[in-house]
Every structure is written in structure tokens, then in C-alpha cells.
Design a protein around this motif. Structure first.
Motif, PDB file in Angstrom:
ATOM      1  N   ALA A  43      -4.183-102.655  -4.274  1.00 28.91           N
ATOM      2  CA  ALA A  43      -3.384-103.531  -4.404  1.00 28.91           C
ATOM      3  C   ALA A  43      -1.948-102.862  -4.858  1.00 28.91           C
ATOM      4  N   VAL A  44      -2.218-102.133  -5.765  1.00 28.05           N
ATOM      5  CA  VAL A  44      -0.808-101.442  -6.363  1.00 28.05           C
ATOM      6  C   VAL A  44      -0.309-100.409  -5.084  1.00 28.05           C
ATOM      7  N   ALA A  45      -0.952 -99.671  -4.421  1.00 25.75           N
ATOM      8  CA  ALA A  45      -0.716 -98.949  -3.334  1.00 25.75           C
ATOM      9  C   ALA A  45      -0.004 -99.631  -2.346  1.00 25.75           C
ATOM     10  N   VAL A  46      -0.362-100.673  -1.796  1.00 25.72           N
ATOM     11  CA  VAL A  46       0.217-101.539  -0.740  1.00 25.72           C
ATOM     12  C   VAL A  46       1.402-102.310  -1.311  1.00 25.72           C
ATOM     13  N   VAL A 143      -6.719-108.276   3.647  1.00 26.17           N
ATOM     14  CA  VAL A 143      -6.079-107.565   4.438  1.00 26.17           C
ATOM     15  C   VAL A 143      -6.197-106.129   4.259  1.00 26.17           C
ATOM     16  N   SER A 144      -5.802-105.006   5.401  1.00 21.50           N
ATOM     17  CA  SER A 144      -5.621-103.904   5.240  1.00 21.50           C
ATOM     18  C   SER A 144      -4.517-103.399   4.584  1.00 21.50           C
ATOM     19  N   THR A 145      -3.291-104.006   5.179  1.00 17.94           N
ATOM     20  CA  THR A 145      -2.069-103.747   4.520  1.00 17.94           C
ATOM     21  C   THR A 145      -1.106-104.843   5.050  1.00 17.94           C
ATOM     22  N   VAL A 146      -0.003-104.921   4.387  1.00 19.27           N
ATOM     23  CA  VAL A 146       1.197-105.670   4.748  1.00 19.27           C
ATOM     24  C   VAL A 146       2.409-105.034   4.787  1.00 19.27           C
ATOM     25  N   ALA A 155       0.752-109.316   8.192  1.00 15.14           N
ATOM     26  CA  ALA A 155      -0.426-108.775   7.502  1.00 15.14           C
ATOM     27  C   ALA A 155      -1.396-108.339   8.511  1.00 15.14           C
ATOM     28  N   HIS A 156      -2.081-107.160   8.139  1.00 13.36           N
ATOM     29  CA  HIS A 156      -2.841-106.546   9.237  1.00 13.36           C
ATOM     30  C   HIS A 156      -4.342-106.442   8.654  1.00 13.36           C
ATOM     31  N   TRP A 157      -5.448-106.454   9.717  1.00 11.27           N
ATOM     32  CA  TRP A 157      -6.813-106.449   9.201  1.00 11.27           C
ATOM     33  C   TRP A 157      -7.441-105.265  10.129  1.00 11.27           C
ATOM     34  N   ASP A 158      -7.985-104.297   9.731  1.00  9.24           N
ATOM     35  CA  ASP A 158      -8.515-103.323  10.658  1.00  9.24           C
ATOM     36  C   ASP A 158     -10.046-103.082  10.151  1.00  9.24           C
ATOM     37  N   GLY A 159     -10.855-103.055  11.019  1.00  7.89           N
ATOM     38  CA  GLY A 159     -12.298-102.806  10.549  1.00  7.89           C
ATOM     39  C   GLY A 159     -13.333-103.116  11.839  1.00  7.89           C
ATOM     40  N   GLY A 160     -14.098-102.484  11.743  1.00 10.91           N
ATOM     41  CA  GLY A 160     -15.085-102.779  12.947  1.00 10.91           C
ATOM     42  C   GLY A 160     -14.616-102.589  14.341  1.00 10.91           C
ATOM     43  N   GLY A 161     -13.840-101.709  14.495  1.00  9.26           N
ATOM     44  CA  GLY A 161     -13.132-101.450  15.809  1.00  9.26           C
ATOM     45  C   GLY A 161     -12.227-102.515  16.127  1.00  9.26           C
ATOM     46  N   ARG A 162     -11.649-103.598  15.441  1.00 10.92           N
ATOM     47  CA  ARG A 162     -11.143-104.309  15.840  1.00 10.92           C
ATOM     48  C   ARG A 162      -9.627-104.347  14.885  1.00 10.92           C
ATOM     49  N   HIS A 163      -8.622-104.908  15.375  1.00 13.88           N
ATOM     50  CA  HIS A 163      -7.199-104.964  14.690  1.00 13.88           C
ATOM     51  C   HIS A 163      -6.654-106.162  14.903  1.00 13.88           C
ATOM     52  N   ASP A 164      -6.401-107.123  14.000  1.00 12.68           N
ATOM     53  CA  ASP A 164      -5.865-108.642  13.993  1.00 12.68           C
ATOM     54  C   ASP A 164      -4.682-108.535  12.958  1.00 12.68           C
ATOM     55  N   VAL A 176      -5.644-107.511  -1.006  1.00  8.02           N
ATOM     56  CA  VAL A 176      -5.986-106.406   0.062  1.00  8.02           C
ATOM     57  C   VAL A 176      -7.358-105.803  -0.345  1.00  8.02           C
ATOM     58  N   ALA A 177      -8.000-105.479   0.764  1.00  7.52           N
ATOM     59  CA  ALA A 177      -9.202-104.859   0.823  1.00  7.52           C
ATOM     60  C   ALA A 177      -9.017-103.264   0.960  1.00  7.52           C
ATOM     61  N   ARG A 178      -9.882-102.690   0.269  1.00  4.85           N
ATOM     62  CA  ARG A 178     -10.062-101.221   0.314  1.00  4.85           C
ATOM     63  C   ARG A 178     -10.487-100.492   1.905  1.00  4.85           C
ATOM     64  N   CYS A 179      -9.733 -99.866   2.351  1.00  5.78           N
ATOM     65  CA  CYS A 179     -10.007 -99.212   3.560  1.00  5.78           C
ATOM     66  C   CYS A 179      -9.468 -97.859   3.805  1.00  5.78           C
ATOM     67  N   LEU A 180      -9.604 -97.008   4.860  1.00  6.07           N
ATOM     68  CA  LEU A 180      -9.245 -95.855   4.770  1.00  6.07           C
ATOM     69  C   LEU A 180      -7.645 -95.660   4.993  1.00  6.07           C
ATOM     70  N   THR A 181      -6.858 -96.610   5.561  1.00  7.40           N
ATOM     71  CA  THR A 181      -5.534 -96.582   5.558  1.00  7.40           C
ATOM     72  C   THR A 181      -4.524 -97.038   4.180  1.00  7.40           C
ATOM     73  N   ASN A 182      -5.411 -97.339   3.069  1.00  7.60           N
ATOM     74  CA  ASN A 182      -4.488 -97.705   1.943  1.00  7.60           C
ATOM     75  C   ASN A 182      -5.161 -97.093   0.620  1.00  7.60           C
ATOM     76  N   ARG A 183      -5.916 -95.873   0.800  1.00  8.35           N
ATOM     77  CA  ARG A 183      -6.416 -95.413  -0.087  1.00  8.35           C
ATOM     78  C   ARG A 183      -5.271 -94.964  -1.143  1.00  8.35           C
ATOM     79  N   PRO A 184      -5.284 -95.026  -2.640  1.00 11.63           N
ATOM     80  CA  PRO A 184      -4.199 -94.705  -3.491  1.00 11.63           C
ATOM     81  C   PRO A 184      -4.366 -93.252  -3.714  1.00 11.63           C
ATOM     82  N   SER A 185      -3.057 -92.854  -3.933  1.00 13.31           N
ATOM     83  CA  SER A 185      -3.093 -91.637  -4.237  1.00 13.31           C
ATOM     84  C   SER A 185      -3.134 -91.021  -5.809  1.00 13.31           C
ATOM     85  N   VAL A 186      -3.328 -89.814  -6.196  1.00  8.43           N
ATOM     86  CA  VAL A 186      -3.513 -89.424  -7.478  1.00  8.43           C
ATOM     87  C   VAL A 186      -2.155 -89.372  -8.199  1.00  8.43           C
ATOM     88  N   PRO A 187      -1.671 -89.885  -9.151  1.00 11.63           N
ATOM     89  CA  PRO A 187      -0.516 -89.769  -9.688  1.00 11.63           C
ATOM     90  C   PRO A 187      -0.375 -88.396 -10.225  1.00 11.63           C
TER      91      PRO A 187
END
Length: 257
Positions: A43-46, A143-146, A155-164, A176-187
Motif C-alpha cells: 500500500a505504501v509503495a503504490v 487492486v494491483s495498482t492505481v 484502478a487496475h487488477w492483474d491476475g490469472g492472465g486477466r487484466h481489468d 491494494v493486493a500484493r503482486c509482482l508489479t507492486n513489490r516494495p523496494s528495500v529502503p
């Protein structure tokens, strides 16, 4: 527009136990409280990315005593520009939502509030929906990101080969749900050091006008034919006591794996 992100103090022992993680040693599981939970991190990353696109800084907010500032420091290290702590007992998700809504209202609309898909404490995920009701704004979950789009958001949803995607016109509460596109970076070490040099604003909630009226706890079971005439009722405090006993049994069960 202010971009808020709601965080908690850290990962409680009950969360690790619920995930089936075996605690080290015997007795009560001990976990660090100076880090964010997995849901708060994304959530912080997004929020940081969204605020940057708007030319602003994300504001991290939490509810609790001075110990809750550990989560705010972690959010500052990850890129948030402001940190506010509501000095109050978190209590139930409804209490947390009410305290957050009062603070967000004081900043004035429109606004965007981001949370993790579930709260770090017990991972119940109730606060986003309750907060949206208090703010009278849409609630978009998982959502994956906003991103900013014109005078609104997408707002975008990505998962299971679908995008909404869905359009949010002005503001809202987004989990915000955790997924490959919004992994937080190490400070970096510089960001971490700066986070401990930044002041955390402490907000004291206004006292209630009068003693709150406790709602009448009602449990409706599958064997109840009519929810209007055949209700299973609990006396004052009995429902909370039953819930606490169930939570304690679950903690012992999963913690003993």
C-alpha cells in the motif's frame, strides 16, 4: 489532492501464527514490530508512486500510542513525505475507521486513501470498507495498482492472465493486493536515517459528545428461520468475550503446528 496510506505498527505474533509459521522456541511467538506488514508495504509503495505522479507526497497515518510510530518510520523510509499518528486506542475496526475518517475529513475533499488488502493486525480487512462508508466514497478492493488519469483515477487488477480496470472519478478508498508489479523496494540507509530524523505529527481526537451507545449484538445462525423474530442475543460484553476465546484457541492451534 492528499494521498493517504494507512499503516499499522508492525506484524503481530498472531499474524504469523495464522499463516502457519512455527514460532522459534517455546512460549509466545515474538516478531519484530519495527517493520511493516506485507499488506502495508505494498500500500505504501503504490501510494508513493501515485503521489509522485500527482506532484505531491504521500501521507502515512496510523492509530495507536507511541509504539505505533515504528510503522510510520518504516513508511517514511519507503518514500512517504508526512507521518501522522492519531493518539488513541485502536480498538475495533469500526473505531479505527471513525478516527481515520475524522482526520481525512479535516484535510478536505477530494482525497484518496490507500490501505493494504488486509490489516496487519489479525488480517481482518474490515477497515477499508468501513472507512469508505464513513467518508461516503467508493471502496475498490484488491487492486494491483492505481494511477492518476485526467481528473480522476484508474484502478487496475492483474491476475490469472486477466487484466481489468475501473474508473474512480474523484476520490475513494482503495485496498491494494500484493503482486509482482507492486513489490516494495528495500529502503536505502540514507532513507532509513532520514525517516528517524523526521517528526511524526501527533493528532489528538476530539472527545465524544457523550457516552457511546453500544450496539445490540445479534448473531444470526443458519438454523434461525426468521431474523426478525428468532434472534440469538448476547448480553453486554458476552459477544466480545466469545470472540476473544475463539481467537485465543486459533492462536494456540496454529502456533502449535
Amino acid at each position: 489532492m492528499t494521498v493517504w496510506v494507512c499503516v499499522t505498527a508492525g506484524i503481530p505474533a498472531a499474524t504469523l501464527a495464522a499463516r502457519g509459521t512455527r514460532p522459534a522456541g517455546r512460549g509466545t511467538p515474538r516478531v519484530p514490530v519495527a517493520r511493516l506488514g506485507r499488506h502495508d508495504e505494498v500500500a505504501v509503495a503504490v501510494a508513493v508512486a501515485l503521489a509522485g505522479a500527482l506532484g505531491d507526497q504521500a501521507a502515512a497515518v496510523t492509530v495507536g500510542d507511541a509504539r505505533a510510530e515504528a510503522g510510520l518510520r518504516a513508511a517514511l523510509a519507503l518514500g512517504c513525505g508526512r507521518a501522522l499518528r492519531i493518539d488513541a486506542e485502536p480498538g475495533t475496526p469500526a473505531v479505527v475507521a471513525g478516527l481515520l475518517a475524522d482526520l481525512v475529513h479535516s484535510e478536505g475533499p477530494p482525497t484518496m486513501v490507500l490501505t493494504g488488502l488486509r490489516g496487519s493486525q489479525w488480517e481482518t480487512g474490515q477497515v477499508p470498507g468501513l472507512l469508505a462508508c464513513r467518508l461516503d466514497v467508493p471502496c475498490v478492493a484488491g487492486v494491483s495498482t492505481v494511477e492518476a488519469a485526467g481528473d480522476g483515477f484508474t484502478a487496475h487488477w492483474d491476475g490469472g492472465g486477466r487484466h481489468d480496470q475501473a474508473r474512480i472519478e474523484a476520490g475513494g478508498v482503495v485496498s491494494v493486493a500484493r503482486c509482482l508489479t507492486n513489490r516494495p523496494s528495500v529502503p536505502s540507509i540514507h532513507a532509513t536515517a532520514a525517516a528517524f530524523a523526521t517528526d511524526v505529527a501527533v493528532v489528538t481526537p476530539a472527545p465524544a459528545a457523550g457516552p457511546p451507545m453500544p450496539p445490540e449484538p445479534v448473531l444470526v445462525g443458519t438454523r434461525v428461520e426468521s431474523t426478525e423474530t428468532d434472534r440469538i442475543r448476547f448480553g453486554p460484553g458476552e459477544l466480545e468475550q466469545a470472540a476473544a476465546e475463539v481467537a485465543e484457541r486459533l492462536l494456540r492451534h496454529y502456533g502449535g503446528r
